[in-house]
Motif scaffolding. Sequence first.
Motif, PDB file in Angstrom:
ATOM      1  N   GLY A   1      -3.664   1.651  -3.038  1.00 54.68           N
ATOM      2  CA  GLY A   1      -2.424   2.001  -3.734  1.00 54.68           C
ATOM      3  C   GLY A   1      -2.024   3.448  -3.480  1.00 54.68           C
ATOM      4  N   LYS A   2      -2.995   4.361  -3.478  1.00 53.51           N
ATOM      5  CA  LYS A   2      -2.696   5.770  -3.211  1.00 53.51           C
ATOM      6  C   LYS A   2      -2.245   5.980  -1.773  1.00 53.51           C
ATOM      7  N   LEU A   3      -2.820   5.223  -0.853  1.00 52.66           N
ATOM      8  CA  LEU A   3      -2.387   5.325   0.544  1.00 52.66           C
ATOM      9  C   LEU A   3      -0.954   4.823   0.705  1.00 52.66           C
ATOM     10  N   LEU A   4      -0.625   3.715   0.058  1.00 54.42           N
ATOM     11  CA  LEU A   4       0.737   3.188   0.134  1.00 54.42           C
ATOM     12  C   LEU A   4       1.735   4.107  -0.553  1.00 54.42           C
ATOM     13  N   ALA A   5       1.272   4.865  -1.559  1.00 52.52           N
ATOM     14  CA  ALA A   5       2.151   5.786  -2.293  1.00 52.52           C
ATOM     15  C   ALA A   5       2.233   7.159  -1.645  1.00 52.52           C
ATOM     16  N   GLY A   6       1.493   7.399  -0.558  1.00 59.84           N
ATOM     17  CA  GLY A   6       1.563   8.682   0.126  1.00 59.84           C
ATOM     18  C   GLY A   6       0.731   9.774  -0.498  1.00 59.84           C
ATOM     19  N   ILE A   7      -0.098   9.432  -1.484  1.00 63.20           N
ATOM     20  CA  ILE A   7      -0.943  10.450  -2.114  1.00 63.20           C
ATOM     21  C   ILE A   7      -2.095  10.827  -1.191  1.00 63.20           C
ATOM     22  N   ASP A   8      -2.656   9.835  -0.512  1.00 62.49           N
ATOM     23  CA  ASP A   8      -3.719  10.080   0.466  1.00 62.49           C
ATOM     24  C   ASP A   8      -3.204   9.759   1.862  1.00 62.49           C
ATOM     25  N   ARG A   9      -3.773  10.439   2.845  1.00 64.26           N
ATOM     26  CA  ARG A   9      -3.408  10.212   4.243  1.00 64.26           C
ATOM     27  C   ARG A   9      -4.561   9.464   4.930  1.00 64.26           C
ATOM     28  N   PRO A  10      -4.280   8.420   5.697  1.00 65.60           N
ATOM     29  CA  PRO A  10      -5.355   7.661   6.333  1.00 65.60           C
ATOM     30  C   PRO A  10      -6.174   8.523   7.294  1.00 65.60           C
ATOM     31  N   ARG A  11      -7.458   8.211   7.371  1.00 63.44           N
ATOM     32  CA  ARG A  11      -8.301   8.868   8.377  1.00 63.44           C
ATOM     33  C   ARG A  11      -7.959   8.341   9.763  1.00 63.44           C
ATOM     34  N   LEU A  12      -7.729   7.055   9.836  1.00 58.99           N
ATOM     35  CA  LEU A  12      -7.269   6.399  11.055  1.00 58.99           C
ATOM     36  C   LEU A  12      -6.148   5.445  10.678  1.00 58.99           C
ATOM     37  N   GLY A  13      -5.236   5.176  11.621  1.00 58.85           N
ATOM     38  CA  GLY A  13      -4.147   4.258  11.351  1.00 58.85           C
ATOM     39  C   GLY A  13      -2.958   4.945  10.711  1.00 58.85           C
ATOM     40  N   THR A  14      -1.954   4.151  10.340  1.00 63.55           N
ATOM     41  CA  THR A  14      -0.726   4.700   9.758  1.00 63.55           C
ATOM     42  C   THR A  14      -0.281   3.871   8.562  1.00 63.55           C
ATOM     43  N   VAL A  15       0.380   4.554   7.617  1.00 65.24           N
ATOM     44  CA  VAL A  15       1.063   3.905   6.493  1.00 65.24           C
ATOM     45  C   VAL A  15       2.485   4.433   6.505  1.00 65.24           C
ATOM     46  N   THR A  16       3.464   3.574   6.734  1.00 66.26           N
ATOM     47  CA  THR A  16       4.843   4.016   6.887  1.00 66.26           C
ATOM     48  C   THR A  16       5.767   3.289   5.930  1.00 66.26           C
ATOM     49  N   VAL A  17       6.893   3.943   5.617  1.00 67.66           N
ATOM     50  CA  VAL A  17       7.999   3.315   4.908  1.00 67.66           C
ATOM     51  C   VAL A  17       9.239   3.585   5.754  1.00 67.66           C
ATOM     52  N   GLY A  18       9.907   2.519   6.168  1.00 68.12           N
ATOM     53  CA  GLY A  18      11.050   2.689   7.053  1.00 68.12           C
ATOM     54  C   GLY A  18      10.684   3.374   8.342  1.00 68.12           C
TER      55      GLY A  18
END
Length: 584
Positions: free
Chosen positions: A380-397
Amino acid sequence: MNRDLPIADRQQVRRAALRLVRRDVPGFTATLLLNSLAAAAALVSPWLLGRIIDSISAGGTVDLLAAIAVGAALAQLVLSRYAEKIGTRFSERVQEHIRAELLDRVLALPAATVEHTRTGDLTTRGTTDVAVVGRTLRDAAPAILVSSLQALFLIVAVFLVDPVLGACGLLALAGIVAASRWYLRHARPAYLEEGAARSELAEHLAANAVGARTIEALGLQAKRTRAAERVIERSRAAQLRTLFLRGVLWPSVEVSSLLPPVLVLLLGGVLLDRGQVTLGAVVTCVLYLRQLGQPIETILIWLEQLQSSGASFARIEGLATPAREEIAAAAPQGDRIEACGVHFAYEGGDDVVTGVDLTVRPGERLAVVGPSGAGKSTLGKLLAGIDRPRLGTVTVGSVPVADLSPAQLREHVVLVTQEQHLFLGTLRDNLLLADPTAGDDRLGKALAAVGADWVASLDDELGSQSSGATLGPDRVQQLALARVIVADPHTVILDEATAMLDPRTARRAERSLAAVLEGRTVIAIAHRLHTARDADRVVVMDNGRVVEVGAHDELVAAGGVYEALWRSWRGSRSVGAEHDSPSR
């Protein structure tokens, strides 16, 4: 992985100080001018006293000189009074600006920075450090300004009376200069260390107070006591270091300040015997040098406060650093949230989220479930931008969520957890934090949507003063959910957001939210599986991985991890109902 916030360097602090002065140039100029006039008026009486002595020695009259001396003393008194008044007002205005700027910077901090910052560090900067800087601006800054001007004028006056005696007197002040340079060289790092130790102590004490019941239940008292002793010892050592610096400075200053008048009297006696100076000149120089001791002592008294304040100001100004380091993100093109090959680990640990691939479609209701420790909240924190992934990406738009500025992030994604805060002020003030332009009708609809009908029973309704102690955690949580509705984001992440509500109220709030959030993306991280039953899709996590994805009925029929969780939850519900039935 808690980290301390940055600390501004000397150049940044100097630029910040100049910026504060430029905000109130008239006040600073008036303070400087009046203090200069007061310092100049203080030079008149010693000079006239020397003239009076020489005049008496020559058999002349001194009435006019005495009257002028009294007038100069009165002028100094009046000028000093108004200089202090204007200087205090100037410093209070500057302090007000520092507090406002600090609040703006704290609110503008990226979510990831706030999440991983030590609570004690941020709290100390907003309280102790601001108070130290405020006291310095109110007391130390005007005192140092006045004393510096007095010292400068007195040194010039001594040389004008007699250059030889003046040079002799100033030579004896070399000890003060040497001791001050040594002190200033070591003071800044020592006071920064003291501030860091103070922040760590505040963090430790707060953690013990909040988790007192948990510590007692797990029998961790001895371990936490030993940890507290280490933190206290570090704070004690840091304070002893600054105390040692002051212990060296002050004896050096005391001895050095007594030497100039003594040397001038000795040399002046020799020169007077040879007829090279007058008695009035010797007396005037001695008085000037004795008078010089007072502003120098004042400067050095406040020097310690100035160093402590400088360290505090560096810590306050350091809050601007995260904002300067933000990556300028492009505007998201659309509302689709995508996680691709996401791995995440907390500092010093193994991955708690491993290889997650997930696409959240706009308008979808997605439930994330799994056993305790499965990585749901971290996802949930990764999807909300609170944490940044060590590997990979989480994007919105197609834009990394963690790169969005706080303002951009609030427009797209809002995370609501079970840990909420109620700010001092009215209920209306708390709700308007989400959107200051919202009217009472809109606020009332948001409260109705989450079942907060108790607001209508308050004496002043929305105008009632808020307090977490009187409202209770369930009502505070309802206000937090109402803020989400007022904020109107396109994606809402609810991390067990109704956990503090009783089951009946929680169910009503969730149903109301479902109706109000129609057309928005809702990601619900929940342990009450009725939320999953109502979702469009369910994501099942186990050991940091996504192990199942599908609709509720499909996953129950599949007989996998979700079916076991559902069966266990339904069993616990049945047992609870049996225990509760006699009391109905």
